[in-house]
Design an enzyme around this catalytic site. Sequence first.
Site, PDB file in Angstrom:
ATOM      1  N   LEU A 141       0.841  -1.191   0.000  1.00 28.82           N
ATOM      2  CA  LEU A 141       0.000   0.000   0.000  1.00 28.82           C
ATOM      3  C   LEU A 141       0.876   1.242   0.000  1.00 28.82           C
ATOM      4  CD1 LEU A 141      -2.680  -1.032   2.669  1.00 28.82           C
ATOM      5  CD2 LEU A 141      -2.818  -1.274   0.185  1.00 28.82           C
ATOM      6  N   GLU A 142       0.814   1.996  -1.074  1.00 23.38           N
ATOM      7  CA  GLU A 142       1.518   3.271  -1.162  1.00 23.38           C
ATOM      8  C   GLU A 142       0.471   4.368  -1.038  1.00 23.38           C
ATOM      9  OE1 GLU A 142       4.611   3.478  -1.037  1.00 23.38           O
ATOM     10  OE2 GLU A 142       5.227   1.440  -1.533  1.00 23.38           O
TER      11      GLU A 142
END
Length: 462
Positions: A214-215
Site C-alpha cells: 500500500l503506497e
Amino acid sequence: MAELNPEVVAEILKQQHSVINTGRTRSLEFRLQQLQALKKSVQQHEREIIHALHQDLRKPEFEAYSTEVGYFYDSIGYIIKNLHKWIKRERVRTPIVHFGSRSYVYSEPYGSALIIGPFNYPFMLVMDPLVGAIAAGNCAVIKPSEYTPYVSQIISKLIGECFDESYVRVIEGGQEANSVLLQAPFDIIFFTGSVRVGKIVMKAAAEHLTPVVLELGGKSPCIVDQEANLDLAAQRIVWGKYLNTGQTCVAPDYVLAHQAIRKKLIAKMKEYILAFYGTQPRFSPDYGRIVNLKHWDRLNGLLEGAVIAAGGQTDRDDLYIAPTLLDEVNWNDKVMEDEIFGPILPVLEYSDLQQVIDAVNSRPKPLALYLFTNDKQVEQRVMSTVSFGGGCVNDTIMHLVSPYLPFGGVGSSGMGAYHGRHSFDTFSHKKSVLNKSTRINPSFLFPPYNDKKLGLVKRFLK
C-alpha cells in the site's frame, strides 16, 4: 473484452497461472526480453504519453518527461542492468547444529500481480510497479485510474502491442472494475492511492490472505529551522509543493517555520512562486490543473476563511487553483485535518522543536518528512525521534529518485516499499531452503530421548 465480472477475472487469472506454471517467466532471458520490449514500446509512444498527460492534467512537458517517462527509463534501465545479480539464489550462513549443510534463499515470483494506479502520476505509478513485477517473474493485471482516461488509453494501447494478454493486460474502468478485481484471488496486490481506499483494498485482500503493498499518503510536514538557508529552503519547498500542481503524495503538506524566520520564509516563497510561474500562473505553460471538479471543489473549500499570504485565485471552469500560501494557520484549522493534495501550502509557526516533534508524532505517521537546517543536532534529534516513510534534509521530493533507497510508507501512510532492488524484492517471495548433509546424521535429535541427548542439545542451544 467481455463485461468485467468475477467469471471474466477468474478466466484471466487461470490464463496467467497457466503461463506461470510453464516456468518460462522465471528465466533471466525471458524477463530481460519483456523489460526491453516494454522500454521499446514506451519509446515508440513517448509523444503520445506526454500528450495524454497534458490532456488529463495539463502537465507541462518538462514535468511529464522528468517525473513520468524519464523516470520510467531510469528505473527500467537500472533493473535491466542489475537483474542478473538479483535472481541468483543467495547462500547464507548455516548454524553449527547443521554442520555439513548449506542454506539458501531463493527469490520466486508470487504469480499474478494486481497493480492499481492513481491519477496524479498516472503513467509512472503503474509502469514502475509493473517493471518490478516483470523483473521478479510475475504476470500482471494493470488497472489505471479512471480519472485520467487519456493516459489510461495509451497505457492500454502500448501494453496490448507489447505483451500477450495471458501475460500482462490492462483493465480500464471505474470503481466497479476495482471492486470486481479486488474480489479475485490475486497472488499480490500493489495499490497506490488514498488511505480511505487503501483500507478497502486491504480488507478485500484479507479474504484471500493476499499480500498487499500500500503506497498511500498523509500530511507530510516540512520543518524549517532558524539555522536553515532560507533562500534555498524557499526555492526547494516551492518546487516540491507546486510540482504537478501539488498533486504529489510526498509533497510538503504544511510548513512548520520557526518563529524567528517565518515572515522571511513566506516572503522568499512568494518570490519563488513569482519566479517560477510569473504574475499570472494560470497562463504559465509550466503550471498544471486539478484533475477534476470533485477535487477542485474539495480544495476550494479549504480556502474559505483562510488568511491568504499568496495566490488564492481560482477558476472552477478551468480547474485552476493558483499556487497558494496560507498564513496564521493552527492545528485546528480545516486545512490541517486531512492531506491537502493540491497547490495550497499552510504555514504554521513554532518556537520549541520539541513541540513540533510531539505534534507530528501525535498524528498519523506521514509518508514523507522534510527538514531544513544546518544544525546537526537538530537533524539528529528529528531523524531519531519522528517516524515517517522517507524524506530529505535540506530538500524535498528528491529521495524518490534514488534506486538505492526504498520508497514506502509506515503506519497509515502505507506498507511495503519499492524502487530499484526493493521493487524486485517486493514482488518476490523469499523461499528458504536448507540443503542437509547426508554424510552426517545427528541421531541425538531423534527419540527415544535421554539425559545424554539433552546435554548435547544444551551445548548447541544456549
